[in-house]
Design a protein around this motif. Structure first.
Motif, short mmCIF file in Angstrom:
data_model
loop_
_atom_site.label_atom_id
_atom_site.label_comp_id
_atom_site.label_asym_id
_atom_site.label_seq_id
_atom_site.Cartn_x
_atom_site.Cartn_y
_atom_site.Cartn_z
N GLU A 9 44.21 5.67 -24.52
CA GLU A 9 43.84 4.44 -25.21
C GLU A 9 42.75 3.69 -24.46
O GLU A 9 42.46 3.98 -23.30
CB GLU A 9 45.07 3.53 -25.38
CG GLU A 9 46.17 4.11 -26.25
CD GLU A 9 45.80 4.18 -27.72
OE1 GLU A 9 44.89 3.43 -28.16
OE2 GLU A 9 46.42 4.97 -28.45
N GLY A 10 42.16 2.70 -25.12
CA GLY A 10 41.11 1.89 -24.53
C GLY A 10 40.24 1.31 -25.62
O GLY A 10 40.37 1.68 -26.80
N LYS A 16 37.48 7.00 -24.39
CA LYS A 16 38.80 7.57 -24.75
C LYS A 16 38.69 9.05 -25.10
O LYS A 16 39.47 9.87 -24.61
CB LYS A 16 39.40 6.81 -25.95
CG LYS A 16 39.73 5.38 -25.70
CD LYS A 16 40.49 4.78 -26.87
CE LYS A 16 39.71 4.83 -28.17
NZ LYS A 16 38.48 4.00 -28.15
N CYS A 146 43.84 7.67 -29.13
CA CYS A 146 43.74 6.34 -29.73
C CYS A 146 44.67 5.99 -30.89
O CYS A 146 44.52 4.93 -31.49
CB CYS A 146 42.30 6.04 -30.16
SG CYS A 146 41.81 6.73 -31.73
N TYR A 187 45.31 4.53 -19.94
CA TYR A 187 44.50 3.46 -20.55
C TYR A 187 43.16 3.39 -19.83
O TYR A 187 43.10 3.16 -18.62
CB TYR A 187 45.22 2.12 -20.48
CG TYR A 187 44.57 1.09 -21.38
CD1 TYR A 187 44.94 0.98 -22.72
CD2 TYR A 187 43.56 0.26 -20.91
CE1 TYR A 187 44.32 0.07 -23.56
CE2 TYR A 187 42.94 -0.66 -21.74
CZ TYR A 187 43.32 -0.74 -23.07
OH TYR A 187 42.70 -1.64 -23.89
N LYS A 189 39.64 1.79 -18.92
CA LYS A 189 39.02 0.47 -18.84
C LYS A 189 37.56 0.58 -18.40
O LYS A 189 37.15 1.56 -17.78
CB LYS A 189 39.77 -0.43 -17.86
CG LYS A 189 41.21 -0.73 -18.27
CD LYS A 189 41.75 -1.98 -17.60
CE LYS A 189 41.19 -3.22 -18.27
NZ LYS A 189 41.86 -4.47 -17.81
N GLU A 244 45.81 -5.89 -26.09
CA GLU A 244 46.15 -4.55 -25.60
C GLU A 244 46.67 -4.61 -24.16
O GLU A 244 47.57 -3.86 -23.79
CB GLU A 244 44.94 -3.62 -25.72
CG GLU A 244 44.58 -3.31 -27.16
CD GLU A 244 43.64 -2.13 -27.33
OE1 GLU A 244 43.27 -1.51 -26.32
OE2 GLU A 244 43.31 -1.84 -28.49
N GLU A 245 46.12 -5.51 -23.37
CA GLU A 245 46.61 -5.68 -22.00
C GLU A 245 48.07 -6.15 -22.03
O GLU A 245 48.90 -5.67 -21.25
CB GLU A 245 45.75 -6.69 -21.25
CG GLU A 245 46.17 -6.88 -19.80
CD GLU A 245 45.25 -7.81 -19.04
OE1 GLU A 245 45.61 -8.17 -17.90
OE2 GLU A 245 44.18 -8.18 -19.57
N VAL A 248 50.22 -3.10 -23.01
CA VAL A 248 50.36 -2.16 -21.90
C VAL A 248 51.36 -2.68 -20.87
O VAL A 248 52.16 -1.92 -20.31
CB VAL A 248 48.99 -1.88 -21.25
CG1 VAL A 248 49.15 -1.10 -19.95
CG2 VAL A 248 48.09 -1.12 -22.21
N THR A 255 52.52 4.60 -17.16
CA THR A 255 51.15 4.23 -17.50
C THR A 255 50.22 4.36 -16.31
O THR A 255 50.57 3.98 -15.19
CB THR A 255 51.11 2.77 -18.02
OG1 THR A 255 51.97 2.65 -19.15
CG2 THR A 255 49.70 2.37 -18.41
N ILE A 257 46.20 3.31 -15.43
CA ILE A 257 44.98 2.64 -15.88
C ILE A 257 43.81 3.20 -15.07
O ILE A 257 43.84 3.21 -13.84
CB ILE A 257 45.08 1.11 -15.68
CG1 ILE A 257 46.23 0.57 -16.56
CG2 ILE A 257 43.77 0.42 -16.05
CD1 ILE A 257 46.52 -0.90 -16.38
#
Length: 283
Positions: A9-10, A16, A146, A187, A189, A244-245, A248, A255, A257
């Motif tokens: 995700e992202g 992604k 996604c 995720y 970023k 989204e943050e 998460v 998870t 990041i």
């Protein structure tokens, strides 16, 4: 148990798709079987792309108003309980002009991603639950690009302007449904999300950016906030990033990041190799 599901995700432009592809590549190099499903895959086992859903009465009405195509539609409808599904993108690819654009446009109005949010969410949840049951005893790892966070956020926040908690509960429900697969969420970023999105706008076809901006500013959250154009879209993306943050941080799922700001694929692959080896070796 090694993860049977990797969720990537992202934000748009964060990388992604590249991440999902590299994870698939790494698992293959480790001689581990994995299946990669990117955004827009018509064969996606846990999502719907190019699929319309009707009630019996809606489907009967479709047949009566398109009598010429009754046989074609009747032969390809998939009936599951009270739902009548038409994989219209596959049908268009297969039949071409035999499945004309006017019929395509009519059917597409009932796309799973055009339905009311509650109905859409119910269909997606049922799909994820069935997927989890089907692959639980297999040996393959599935990599999804996604569809876990982005799609619920897009439907809930961007399209319908739903309450934050409703969007969070949607993603939380999906997380619960695949919990048995020991999922790993990666995720992606960027240190400068505005730059990465502007970069995507420059690199991708104009039709993509125009459609994206229209989608983000003409409905739901963007419309409520009076957002317009590219700058308005960046405003919506900033709000989406915050949501989204929160998602998460709130879901119970392993998870990782990762920062993809350098856009250096070789360096990035090394980072991903470290993550993947942590969860897929010595088990």
């Amino acid at each position: 148990m090694k993860p049977k599901l990797v969720l990537v995700e992202g934000l748009p432009g964060s990388g992604k798709t590249t991440t999902a592809q590299v994870v698939h590549e790494i698992l293959t190099e480790m001689n581990l079987k994995s299946q990669l499903f990117l955004e827009g895959d018509l064969e996606h086992p846990a999502d719907y792309d190019g699929v319309a859903c009707f009630t019996k009465s809606e489907f009967d009405e479709l047949l009566s108003t398109h009598e010429k195509y009754r046989d074609l539609l009747s032969k390809h409808v998939i009936i599951q309980g009270n739902n009548y599904f038409l994989e219209y993108r596959k049908m268009k690819n297969k039949f071409g002009s035999t499945f004309p654009d006017d019929l395509l446009n009519t059917v597409a109005k009932n796309d799973v991603y055009e339905l009311p949010l509650d109905q859409h969410r119910k269909l997606i949840a049922e799909r994820w639950e069935k997927f989890a049951a089907n692959v639980m005893n297999g040996s393959d790892t599935y990599i999804f690009d996604c569809c876990f966070i982005q799609n619920p956020v897009t439907m809930g926040m961007i399209k319908y302007g739903a309450k934050r908690q409703d969007v969070i509960s949607y993603v939380t429900e999906l997380a619960t449904l695949v919990e048995r697969l020991n999922p790993l969420l990666i995720y992606v970023k960027q240190s400068d999300p505005d730059y990465s999105f502007r970069k995507a706008v420059e690199e991708r076809p104009k039709e993509w950016s125009e459609g994206f901006i229209e989608y983000y500013t003409s409905q739901g959250y963007g419309k409520k906030q009076g957002c317009t154009g590219l700058e308005g879209t960046l405003q919506v993306l900033k709000a989406r990033s915050g949501l989204e943050e929160e998602i998460v941080n709130s879901i119970k799922m392993t998870t990782e990041i990762v920062d993809n700001s350098s856009y250096d694929k070789n360096e990035y692959k090394q980072i991903l190799m470290g993550i993947v080896s942590q969860y897929f070796t010595n088990l």
